[in-house]
Enzyme design. Structure first.
Site, PDB file in Angstrom:
ATOM      1  N   LYS A 162       1.635  -2.616   9.090  1.00  0.00           N
ATOM      2  CA  LYS A 162       2.810  -1.744   8.999  1.00  0.00           C
ATOM      3  C   LYS A 162       4.009  -2.574   9.474  1.00  0.00           C
ATOM      4  O   LYS A 162       4.070  -2.947  10.651  1.00  0.00           O
ATOM      5  CB  LYS A 162       2.562  -0.529   9.892  1.00  0.00           C
ATOM      6  CG  LYS A 162       3.403   0.650   9.557  1.00  0.00           C
ATOM      7  CD  LYS A 162       2.912   1.914  10.244  1.00  0.00           C
ATOM      8  CE  LYS A 162       3.968   2.985  10.151  1.00  0.00           C
ATOM      9  NZ  LYS A 162       3.617   4.236  10.739  1.00  0.00           N
ATOM     10  N   ASP A 178       3.800  15.724  13.503  1.00  0.00           N
ATOM     11  CA  ASP A 178       4.196  15.498  12.113  1.00  0.00           C
ATOM     12  C   ASP A 178       2.980  15.629  11.190  1.00  0.00           C
ATOM     13  O   ASP A 178       2.809  14.842  10.264  1.00  0.00           O
ATOM     14  CB  ASP A 178       4.831  14.103  11.982  1.00  0.00           C
ATOM     15  CG  ASP A 178       5.658  13.954  10.716  1.00  0.00           C
ATOM     16  OD1 ASP A 178       6.007  14.987  10.114  1.00  0.00           O
ATOM     17  OD2 ASP A 178       5.949  12.815  10.322  1.00  0.00           O
ATOM     18  N   VAL A 226       4.018  -0.785   4.159  1.00  0.00           N
ATOM     19  CA  VAL A 226       2.641  -0.951   4.626  1.00  0.00           C
ATOM     20  C   VAL A 226       1.945  -1.847   3.601  1.00  0.00           C
ATOM     21  O   VAL A 226       2.000  -1.566   2.400  1.00  0.00           O
ATOM     22  CB  VAL A 226       1.917   0.409   4.742  1.00  0.00           C
ATOM     23  CG1 VAL A 226       0.499   0.214   5.265  1.00  0.00           C
ATOM     24  CG2 VAL A 226       2.688   1.354   5.658  1.00  0.00           C
ATOM     25  N   LEU A 284       0.829  -1.222   0.000  1.00  0.00           N
ATOM     26  CA  LEU A 284       0.000   0.000   0.000  1.00  0.00           C
ATOM     27  C   LEU A 284       0.855   1.261   0.000  1.00  0.00           C
ATOM     28  O   LEU A 284       0.451   2.308  -0.473  1.00  0.00           O
ATOM     29  CB  LEU A 284      -0.903   0.021   1.242  1.00  0.00           C
ATOM     30  CG  LEU A 284      -1.944  -1.086   1.340  1.00  0.00           C
ATOM     31  CD1 LEU A 284      -2.587  -1.084   2.718  1.00  0.00           C
ATOM     32  CD2 LEU A 284      -3.012  -0.898   0.272  1.00  0.00           C
ATOM     33  N   GLY A 285       2.032   1.151   0.581  1.00  0.00           N
ATOM     34  CA  GLY A 285       2.901   2.327   0.652  1.00  0.00           C
ATOM     35  C   GLY A 285       4.183   1.966   1.388  1.00  0.00           C
ATOM     36  O   GLY A 285       4.311   0.878   1.947  1.00  0.00           O
ATOM     37  N   SER A 286       5.139   2.899   1.353  1.00  0.00           N
ATOM     38  CA  SER A 286       6.402   2.670   2.062  1.00  0.00           C
ATOM     39  C   SER A 286       6.726   3.881   2.893  1.00  0.00           C
ATOM     40  O   SER A 286       6.518   5.014   2.458  1.00  0.00           O
ATOM     41  CB  SER A 286       7.549   2.467   1.067  1.00  0.00           C
ATOM     42  OG  SER A 286       7.242   1.433   0.206  1.00  0.00           O
ATOM     43  N   GLY A 287       7.220   3.628   4.084  1.00  0.00           N
ATOM     44  CA  GLY A 287       7.678   4.724   4.936  1.00  0.00           C
ATOM     45  C   GLY A 287       9.184   4.641   5.013  1.00  0.00           C
ATOM     46  O   GLY A 287       9.808   3.846   4.302  1.00  0.00           O
TER      47      GLY A 287
END
Ligand code: AMP
Length: 349
Positions: free
Chosen positions: A42, A139, A27, A19-22
Site C-alpha cells: 500500500k 469504516d 495498492v 491491485l487497486g487505488s485508494g
C-alpha cells in the site's frame, strides 16, 4: 511503538501489478525477493507540509500501522512490514486475491440465507476480535470486506482499510464525522462519542443490503440519507424481502438500534439464532430462505458504477488542483520577477 524501515522497499521487494487505488495512493502486488512470497504493497503519499491538502498526514498513517500491528486474526488483513521515505510510506500487507465479498455474491445465481450467514459470521468474528482489543474500525462497508480466495469451498473474509480506525482508551470520548453516508451510525452524524457499537450499526446495514439488494437509509441526496438515519427511517419493504426469514429481519433490527447501549454487540450477534441456530426449526428456516439475488446484482452494479464515477471525479479534481498549483507557482514566479524588475527600475531611477 510503530517501527518503519528506512531502507528502500525496492531493495527487498519487486513491485508488480496494480491491485487497486485508494484516496491517497495505490495498492500493488509485491514479491519478496528473499522468499519469493507474494504480498500487497500500500503506497501512501505523504503531505509535503501542513499547508497542502494533498497526501496523508504521517500521524494518521502511523496510527493505522499501530492498529494493524495490534491485530492478528484470520479475518483481518495482516501487516508484515512498513517502510518510510521522505515522500511516501509503504505498508506490506497480506495479499488478498479473492476480490470483494459483494462482487463474489453478485456472480451467483442464488444464495441461501444459511450460506450468507457464513460470511456474516466471519465478519462478526473479525469485528468482535478487534472490539476485544478496544479497536473500532469506523469504516465498515462492502469495499472493505474482501475474500482471501474465492475458489475455496467457504471463502475466508478479510476486513481491510483501517484508515479511520481508532483505539478507544478508558475514559476517552472519541468523536468523528468521517465515513460513508449509507453506512454510518446516527452517533457519527450527531458528533456524539463513538464506541464499538458504531461498527455494529454498519454490520446491520451491510446485512440488510446483502439480503435485499436495497440500502436501508439511501435517499436521493446525501443530506436525505443522513436525515433518514437520524430519524431511523427504514422498513423491510415486502417486495424486496419476500424470501427473507423473520429471524434475519430480527437480526438486522437488533443492530439498527439508535441507542448504542441497546445495540447488539458482536459477541451477542454471534449467538443470535440466525447466526447460531438453537433449534432444528431455526436451521430449517435459513435453508428455506434466500437472498434477493436479482436485486442484489442491480445494487452491486450501481455501486461499482458510482465507485468508478467517484474515482474519475477524484482524478479530475486532483489534476485540476495540480494545474491550479502550477499556475499559482508560475504567477508567483512572474510576480516576483516583475517585482524585482520594478525594484531594479526603482533602484535605477
Ligand atoms: P484501500 O486504500 O485500503 O481502501 O485499498 C484500495 C483498493 O485496493 C481496495 O478496494 C482493493 O481493491 C485493493 N486492496 C487493498 N488492500 C488489498 C490487499 N491486501 N490485497 C489485494 N488488494 C487490496
Amino acid at each position: 511503538m510503530t517501527s518503519f524501515k528506512l531502507e528502500n522497499v525496492e531493495d527487498l521487494y519487486e513491485i508488480g501489478a496494480l491491485l487497486g487505488s485508494g484516496n491517497y495512493g495505490q495498492v500493488r502486488e509485491m514479491r519478496e525477493k528473499a522468499s519469493g512470497s507474494r504480498w500487497a504493497g500500500k503506497f501512501l503519499k505523504l503531505q509535503k507540509n501542513e499547508s497542502t491538502h494533498m497526501g496523508l498526514d504521517i500521524r494518521s498513517v502511523k496510527k493505522e500501522v499501530e492498529i494493524l500491528q495490534a491485530l492478528q486474526h484470520e479475518n483481518i488483513m495482516a501487516l508484515k512490514d512498513a517502510f518510510e521515505s521522505t515522500v511516501e510510506l509503504v505498508l506490506i500487507v497480506e495479499l488478498i486475491s479473492g476480490g470483494e465479498l459483494f462482487d463474489f455474491v453478485a456472480e451467483k445465481e442464488n444464495l441461501l440465507e444459511s450460506e450468507a450467514t457464513e460470511f456474516i459470521k466471519q465478519i462478526l468474528h473479525g469485528v468482535g476480535y478487534m472490539h476485544s482489543k478496544h479497536i473500532t474500525h469506523l469504516d465498515l462497508k462492502p469495499e472493505n470486506i474482501m475474500l482471501s480466495d474465492k475458489n475455496a469451498p467457504v471463502p475466508q473474509i478479510k476486513i481491510i482499510d483501517f484508515g479511520l480506525a481508532h483505539r478507544l482508551t478508558q475514559g476517552e470520548e472519541y468523536r468523528s464525522q468521517r465515513g460513508t453516508p449509507q453506512y454510518i451510525a446516527p452517533e457519527v452524524i450527531c458528533y456524539e462519542p463513538l464506541s464499538p457499537a458504531t461498527d455494529m450499526w454498519s454490520v446491520g446495514v451491510i446485512t440488510y443490503i446483502l439480503l435485499s439488494g436495497m440500502s436501508p437509509f439511501q435517499g436521493d441526496t446525501n443530506e436525505e440519507t443522513l436525515k433518514n438515519i437520524i430519524e431511523m427511517n427504514y422498513e423491510f419493504e415486502d417486495r424486496y424481502f419476500t424470501e427473507t426469514s423473520a429471524m434475519a429481519k430480527e437480526f438486522i433490527q437488533d443492530l439498527l438500534v439508535k441507542d448504542q447501549s441497546l445495540r447488539m454487540t458482536a459477541e451477542e450477534a454471534l449467538l443470535h439464532p440466525w447466526i447460531k441456530p438453537l433449534l432444528r426449526r431455526h436451521a430449517a428456516n435459513r435453508n428455506r430462505s434466500s437472498i434477493n439475488i436479482k436485486n442484489f446484482k442491480k445494487f452491486n452494479a450501481r455501486r461499482k458504477w458510482k465507485l468508478t464515477c467517484n474515482m474519475v471525479w477524484l482524478c479530475t479534481r486532483l489534476t485540476h488542483l495540480q494545474l491550479l498549483r502550477q499556475t499559482a507557482v508560475r504567477v508567483d514566479t512572474e510576480q516576483k520577477k516583475s517585482n524585482s524588475d520594478q525594484e531594479d527600475r526603482q533602484t535605477n531611477t
